[in-house]
Every structure is written in C-alpha cells, then in structure tokens.
Design a protein around this motif. Sequence first.
Motif, PDB file in Angstrom:
ATOM      1  N   ALA A  54      55.807  15.172   3.168  1.00 13.23           N
ATOM      2  CA  ALA A  54      56.502  15.957   3.925  1.00 13.23           C
ATOM      3  C   ALA A  54      55.106  17.056   3.466  1.00 13.23           C
ATOM      4  CB  ALA A  54      57.070  16.637   3.528  1.00 13.23           C
ATOM      5  N   GLN A  55      54.809  17.063   1.772  1.00  7.74           N
ATOM      6  CA  GLN A  55      53.975  18.945   2.113  1.00  7.74           C
ATOM      7  C   GLN A  55      52.858  18.145   2.847  1.00  7.74           C
ATOM      8  OE1 GLN A  55      54.120  19.515  -2.032  1.00  7.74           O
ATOM      9  NE2 GLN A  55      56.357  20.506  -2.205  1.00  7.74           N
ATOM     10  N   GLY A  56      51.723  17.054   2.491  1.00  7.68           N
ATOM     11  CA  GLY A  56      50.580  16.878   3.061  1.00  7.68           C
ATOM     12  C   GLY A  56      50.638  16.462   4.285  1.00  7.68           C
ATOM     13  N   LEU A  57      51.975  16.484   4.948  1.00  9.74           N
ATOM     14  CA  LEU A  57      51.189  15.914   6.383  1.00  9.74           C
ATOM     15  C   LEU A  57      51.135  17.441   7.153  1.00  9.74           C
ATOM     16  CD1 LEU A  57      53.964  13.118   7.317  1.00  9.74           C
ATOM     17  CD2 LEU A  57      51.353  12.668   7.803  1.00  9.74           C
ATOM     18  N   ILE A  58      52.501  19.187   6.304  1.00  6.58           N
ATOM     19  CA  ILE A  58      52.482  19.874   7.051  1.00  6.58           C
ATOM     20  C   ILE A  58      50.900  20.255   6.611  1.00  6.58           C
ATOM     21  CG2 ILE A  58      53.019  22.263   6.373  1.00  6.58           C
ATOM     22  CD1 ILE A  58      55.450  20.717   5.229  1.00  6.58           C
ATOM     23  N   LEU A  59      50.016  20.016   5.752  1.00  3.37           N
ATOM     24  CA  LEU A  59      49.098  20.652   5.631  1.00  3.37           C
ATOM     25  C   LEU A  59      47.663  20.336   6.911  1.00  3.37           C
ATOM     26  CD1 LEU A  59      46.792  22.170   4.174  1.00  3.37           C
ATOM     27  CD2 LEU A  59      46.078  20.410   2.578  1.00  3.37           C
ATOM     28  N   LEU A  60      47.998  18.960   7.277  1.00  2.00           N
ATOM     29  CA  LEU A  60      46.846  18.115   7.567  1.00  2.00           C
ATOM     30  C   LEU A  60      47.748  18.563   8.994  1.00  2.00           C
ATOM     31  CD1 LEU A  60      46.917  14.202   6.064  1.00  2.00           C
ATOM     32  CD2 LEU A  60      44.922  16.393   6.369  1.00  2.00           C
ATOM     33  N   GLY A  61      48.647  18.938   9.691  1.00  2.00           N
ATOM     34  CA  GLY A  61      49.657  18.925  10.537  1.00  2.00           C
ATOM     35  C   GLY A  61      49.033  20.247  11.699  1.00  2.00           C
ATOM     36  N   ALA A  62      49.313  21.316  10.606  1.00  2.00           N
ATOM     37  CA  ALA A  62      48.615  22.702  10.345  1.00  2.00           C
ATOM     38  C   ALA A  62      47.373  22.809  10.694  1.00  2.00           C
ATOM     39  CB  ALA A  62      49.251  23.177   9.595  1.00  2.00           C
ATOM     40  N   ALA A  63      46.368  21.873  10.175  1.00  4.25           N
ATOM     41  CA  ALA A  63      45.072  22.184  10.550  1.00  4.25           C
ATOM     42  C   ALA A  63      44.522  21.014  11.567  1.00  4.25           C
ATOM     43  CB  ALA A  63      44.086  21.309   9.076  1.00  4.25           C
ATOM     44  N   TYR A  64      45.385  20.272  12.035  1.00  6.00           N
ATOM     45  CA  TYR A  64      44.898  19.562  13.375  1.00  6.00           C
ATOM     46  C   TYR A  64      45.294  20.580  14.218  1.00  6.00           C
ATOM     47  CZ  TYR A  64      45.782  15.758  17.566  1.00  6.00           C
ATOM     48  OH  TYR A  64      45.671  15.352  18.098  1.00  6.00           O
ATOM     49  N   THR A  65      46.410  21.430  14.388  1.00  2.00           N
ATOM     50  CA  THR A  65      47.333  21.605  15.989  1.00  2.00           C
ATOM     51  C   THR A  65      45.947  23.422  15.379  1.00  2.00           C
ATOM     52  OG1 THR A  65      49.128  21.495  15.424  1.00  2.00           O
ATOM     53  CG2 THR A  65      48.744  23.202  16.643  1.00  2.00           C
ATOM     54  N   SER A  66      45.429  23.993  14.817  1.00  2.00           N
ATOM     55  CA  SER A  66      44.535  25.096  14.786  1.00  2.00           C
ATOM     56  C   SER A  66      43.807  25.370  15.040  1.00  2.00           C
ATOM     57  CB  SER A  66      45.119  26.470  12.925  1.00  2.00           C
ATOM     58  OG  SER A  66      44.764  25.399  12.142  1.00  2.00           O
ATOM     59  N   THR A  67      43.375  23.715  14.573  1.00  2.00           N
ATOM     60  CA  THR A  67      41.492  23.418  14.618  1.00  2.00           C
ATOM     61  C   THR A  67      41.320  23.630  15.997  1.00  2.00           C
ATOM     62  OG1 THR A  67      41.017  22.314  12.795  1.00  2.00           O
ATOM     63  CG2 THR A  67      39.056  22.004  13.828  1.00  2.00           C
ATOM     64  N   VAL A  68      42.427  23.443  16.794  1.00  2.00           N
ATOM     65  CA  VAL A  68      41.800  23.060  18.143  1.00  2.00           C
ATOM     66  C   VAL A  68      41.804  24.342  19.182  1.00  2.00           C
ATOM     67  CG1 VAL A  68      42.836  21.761  20.479  1.00  2.00           C
ATOM     68  CG2 VAL A  68      43.052  20.552  18.892  1.00  2.00           C
ATOM     69  N   ALA A  69      42.561  25.033  18.286  1.00  2.00           N
ATOM     70  CA  ALA A  69      42.531  26.459  18.962  1.00  2.00           C
ATOM     71  C   ALA A  69      41.865  26.868  18.673  1.00  2.00           C
ATOM     72  CB  ALA A  69      44.148  26.976  18.854  1.00  2.00           C
ATOM     73  N   GLY A  70      41.442  26.973  17.459  1.00  2.00           N
ATOM     74  CA  GLY A  70      39.960  27.445  16.268  1.00  2.00           C
ATOM     75  C   GLY A  70      38.878  27.560  18.157  1.00  2.00           C
ATOM     76  N   GLY A  71      39.226  26.366  18.040  1.00  2.00           N
ATOM     77  CA  GLY A  71      37.096  26.150  18.596  1.00  2.00           C
ATOM     78  C   GLY A  71      37.130  26.815  19.718  1.00  2.00           C
ATOM     79  N   ALA A  72      38.032  28.013  20.048  1.00  2.00           N
ATOM     80  CA  ALA A  72      38.284  28.579  21.558  1.00  2.00           C
ATOM     81  C   ALA A  72      37.340  29.816  21.211  1.00  2.00           C
ATOM     82  CB  ALA A  72      39.589  28.883  22.369  1.00  2.00           C
ATOM     83  N   VAL A  73      37.691  30.479  19.761  1.00  2.00           N
ATOM     84  CA  VAL A  73      36.624  31.144  19.056  1.00  2.00           C
ATOM     85  C   VAL A  73      34.538  31.443  19.337  1.00  2.00           C
ATOM     86  CG1 VAL A  73      36.215  32.735  16.863  1.00  2.00           C
ATOM     87  CG2 VAL A  73      38.629  31.970  17.868  1.00  2.00           C
ATOM     88  N   SER A  74      34.711  30.434  19.292  1.00  2.00           N
ATOM     89  CA  SER A  74      33.063  30.154  19.093  1.00  2.00           C
ATOM     90  C   SER A  74      32.828  29.389  20.496  1.00  2.00           C
ATOM     91  CB  SER A  74      32.643  28.919  18.189  1.00  2.00           C
ATOM     92  OG  SER A  74      32.961  27.972  18.767  1.00  2.00           O
ATOM     93  N   ALA A  75      33.742  29.078  21.465  1.00  2.00           N
ATOM     94  CA  ALA A  75      33.335  29.022  22.443  1.00  2.00           C
ATOM     95  C   ALA A  75      33.459  30.143  23.272  1.00  2.00           C
ATOM     96  CB  ALA A  75      34.757  27.875  23.624  1.00  2.00           C
ATOM     97  N   ILE A  76      34.589  30.674  23.249  1.00  2.00           N
ATOM     98  CA  ILE A  76      34.732  32.865  23.818  1.00  2.00           C
ATOM     99  C   ILE A  76      33.365  33.429  23.641  1.00  2.00           C
ATOM    100  CG2 ILE A  76      36.013  34.531  24.485  1.00  2.00           C
ATOM    101  CD1 ILE A  76      37.877  32.659  24.203  1.00  2.00           C
ATOM    102  N   LEU A  77      32.647  32.955  22.077  1.00  2.00           N
ATOM    103  CA  LEU A  77      31.806  34.542  21.527  1.00  2.00           C
ATOM    104  C   LEU A  77      30.960  34.196  21.626  1.00  2.00           C
ATOM    105  CD1 LEU A  77      34.501  36.269  18.911  1.00  2.00           C
ATOM    106  CD2 LEU A  77      34.088  36.361  21.646  1.00  2.00           C
ATOM    107  N   LEU A  78      30.535  32.596  21.336  1.00  2.00           N
ATOM    108  CA  LEU A  78      29.278  32.305  21.369  1.00  2.00           C
ATOM    109  C   LEU A  78      28.694  31.102  22.341  1.00  2.00           C
ATOM    110  CD1 LEU A  78      29.618  31.535  17.732  1.00  2.00           C
ATOM    111  CD2 LEU A  78      28.708  33.376  18.543  1.00  2.00           C
ATOM    112  N   LYS A  79      29.927  31.060  23.116  1.00  7.86           N
ATOM    113  CA  LYS A  79      29.147  29.244  24.365  1.00  7.86           C
ATOM    114  C   LYS A  79      28.837  28.529  23.577  1.00  7.86           C
ATOM    115  CE  LYS A  79      27.170  28.927  28.807  1.00  7.86           C
ATOM    116  NZ  LYS A  79      26.563  29.150  29.827  1.00  7.86           N
ATOM    117  N   ILE A  80      29.283  28.482  22.125  1.00 10.70           N
ATOM    118  CA  ILE A  80      28.977  26.526  21.737  1.00 10.70           C
ATOM    119  C   ILE A  80      30.207  26.101  21.756  1.00 10.70           C
ATOM    120  CG2 ILE A  80      28.577  25.393  19.834  1.00 10.70           C
ATOM    121  CD1 ILE A  80      26.965  28.541  18.692  1.00 10.70           C
ATOM    122  N   PRO A  81      31.516  25.471  21.823  1.00  8.14           N
ATOM    123  CA  PRO A  81      32.175  24.847  22.214  1.00  8.14           C
ATOM    124  C   PRO A  81      32.363  24.588  20.176  1.00  8.14           C
ATOM    125  CG  PRO A  81      31.342  23.915  23.698  1.00  8.14           C
ATOM    126  CD  PRO A  81      30.470  24.588  22.926  1.00  8.14           C
ATOM    127  N   GLY A  82      33.875  24.713  19.802  1.00  9.14           N
ATOM    128  CA  GLY A  82      33.857  24.773  17.880  1.00  9.14           C
ATOM    129  C   GLY A  82      34.455  23.208  18.132  1.00  9.14           C
TER     130      GLY A  82
END
Length: 509
Positions: A54-82
């Motif tokens: 469960a602990q391993g999946l929590i780490l992987l699931g959190a990274a999956y979710t936030s990586t998808v959302a985090g890609g918006a940072v460079s998309a907005i500020l750099l015009k380079i999709p994360g």
Amino acid sequence: MEFLAYMGDVFTPINFGLLLIGTIGGLILGATPGLSPTMAVALLIPFTFRLEPAQGLILLGAAYTSTVAGGAVSAILLKIPGAPANIATTLDGHTMAQKGQGARALQLSFLASAVGGVFGVLLLIFLTPVLAQWALAFGPSHLFWLAILGVTIIGSLDSSSVVKGLLSGCIGLWLATIGFDDIMGAQRFIFHDAVAGGINVIPALIGLFAIPQVITMFAKGRKRLDAEVIAVEKHPIGQAVGEVFRRKRALTIGTITGSIIGLIPGVGGQIAGLVAYDQTKKTSPEREKFGTGHSEGVIAAESANNAMVGPSLVPLLTLSIPGSPTAAVLLGGLLIHGIFPGSDLFDNYPDVAWTFINSMLIGQILMCIFGLYVAGLAARVAQVPNAVMAAVVLGLALFGSYSVQNSMGDVYVMMALGTGMYFLERFGFSAAPLVLGLILGPIAEANFIQGSMIANATSSMGEYFFSGTLNLVLIGIVVASVGYSLWMELRDKRYTTKDDAVLKEESLS
C-alpha cells in the motif's frame, strides 16, 4: 461505502509522508520537459521495494497524479508541455502568462485539475468494485483474450503506426518468453547469463522509458532551453476559485470528457485534453477568444487531464488491462509486490486497494494546495541543462536497476533494452505496447496453457477458446480495435495526401 473504513490508513505518519513526497516530487518532475508521468513512475518503482504494498502504491499514485498536473507549469510559463497531456494547455495558458496573468492561469489549471481529478477518483471508487464482481465470470480463455486485447489496444493507439504498434507488442510478448518455461522447465532464448532467469520487469521498464530520453537529452548537449521563465505575479486565489466555478461549461465538458476517455484502455491523457479543448471551443459562445488567452481553454484541458487518471485505473484494477501507459507501469508495481489485479483484488487485498484509491483522492487536494507553492521552483528546474538532467536520470536508472536483485545483469538488460528502444523510436515504434507485451505475456501464456489443459479434458481447443458469448465479445473487441485503428490511419493518410495535393496546386498556380 467500504472505502471510508480505510480512509484513516492514508493519514498514518508513513503513508501521509509518502503521499506528500510523491505529490511535491511529482509536481517538480511534471514541470520538467522530457520527464513524462510514465518515466517518472518507472524511476520511482525501485524505491518501493522496501515498502509495504500500500505504501509503494501511494508513492506511485501520488507521483502519477501530480506529474500530470505539474506539466501545466512549464506549459504555461515556458510554452513547453511537461508531458503530451499538457499540449492543449499551452494554447491559452502561455498567452495568459505573456499578458501578465501567469499566476491566474496556474491557479485555474490546478483548481480545474483538482475538480476533474476528484471526480475521476470518485468514479474509480464506485465503478471498480462493481466491475470486479462482474469479472468473477472470467475463466482462463477469457483472461487469455483480455491479455491479447490489452496488447492490441495499446499497440494500436499509442504509436505512429498501427502495424508498428502491434509489432512492438509482439516484441514484448517475445521478451516475456525468455528464461525457463515454468510448465516444461525448458530453456528459451537464453543467450546470456543475465537473462537466465528471464527479464525482470523493473529494469525493463526503466530502460525502455528512461534510457531513450537520456540519450536524447545527452544528444542536445549542455544548451539551456530557449525559453524565458515568465515571472509568477500575485493573484487572489478567491477570484480564481470563483472563475473556475463560473466557467461551468468548460469544467463540465473537461471533466466528463476526461472521465470517459480514461475508461477506454489505451487512449491516454493527451487525447483527453485535446478533445475536451476542442469540444469546449465548439460549444462556447466565445469561441473566437480561444487561443488568445481564454481561461476556458485552460480549465477544459486541465480538468480533462486529471479526470482521466482515476478512470484509467478502473480496467487495470478489475481486468488487468491498463488504461494508459502509466497505468501499465503501475501494473508492474503491483506485480512486484505479488498482487495481481483482477476480480479478487478487493476480496484478498482490500486494505491495499482502498488505501491506494483513498490516497489518490486526498492527493488531488494536496496537489492543488502545493501546486502554486512549487510552481516557480518547478519552472526553474525546467531550465536545468539537458546534460545535467540526463546525468541525474541516468544515475537513478542505474541505481534502480541494480537494486532490484543486486545484480549487474539487470543493469545490462536495462541498458540493452533502453538503447534498442532508442533506435526503435527513431523508426516510429513505441515503448508502451512493448512494455505491455512483456507484462501481459506471462499472463497470456499461463492462461493459454491452463485453458489448453481444460480443453483437452473437456472439449476441443477451438471450441473452448472460440465459443461462448464472452469469448466472442472479447475477440470482436480485439478485431474492432485493430480494424478501427487501421481505418483511422488510412483516413488520416488520405486526408494528408489531399492536403499536399491542394498545396502543390496552389504553389504551381
């Protein structure tokens, strides 16, 4: 409401700490061009070996979710999709940032991601147990066809060519046969001591997804990205919250579109964002504003991107068919802990399954809270020279591959597969169907052999595998998915040829 009984497990010190680490780390990794959610999750899998499932999946699931959302940072500020999922976000998000509305665009993207993500996880919570009970009807022949379906769906949709995608899946199926035959005990394709025990899925995942990117980054040298980070100015969060919920049409279309596409195995987040953006634009009375810095474009794209995360795990947890390339990597994370997703997952491992799903629900909220705090830092990380970033990723890949079995053989396998994948990608082949073939190959083989034994004892092979309503439905879906993908590819080529002919005529005239 069984999931509520396990909600408290998410807030134990270790679990909640891993959730925070995965969320913040995923936001930073997501904002770094070249580090896709799939590669980020693959690199993190070796760090879960010493953790509880469960602990391993929590780490992987959190990274999956936030990586998808985090890609918006460079998309907005750099015009380079994360990541490819954030392509649609650049269309209006970067224009907003150029107008001095970078903070507003980031706030809208994270708030929309949170709304879409929560809705998607709720679908995961309420749909998965129902489908898991339905999956109890599946026998060896059905599971065999499901494994083939998983390879054909990913192969036909995650590649520049249907034929190349299916060939990638076949290469993965062949790699899965290397080693000893569990039934007959015979050696198969053991051409080096490093593969005597078969190909371990973790070095394979790391090599196939990380090494091609590392080689590409090294090839670019030490040049910095030709992009200027736009300063993130202050903007009242209350105004952003109000605007997100005022744009009900964009939020609703994005969330529903992402959820539906997430349920379809193999489609992927990049399609969800683009389809949601297109449909919102077509139904908006302000369609002429899209592409000029319109907030509806950002809201629709980002709500769809995160709404597809939860539903993409529904076919994974119930039928062992990953709904996206990243879900295929998560399947590998489940298997290394001895957990096989399917009809009995919620009966045999309810604590693991519900704690993981609940952590994704809480993770959506944490992702929104921490998103703006790390936005500026993540944008600076995106400016790190390619050679430095490649060295860091390569170091993680070497460490992760060696730590699986403390064997240099796994490192050789990782490097060999990664280097081979780099050249295959130059010719239009994709890593996702190859990985899925490697993961689903043993499942298909085991169920085929088991089904063959049952068929020999009760009926013929043809009757067992090619009769029955469920078998015929699955075979029909396999044929339909390949046929539809071939038709779409031929249609696109025909349209491209017509467009080229028109342009040629115009240039001659």
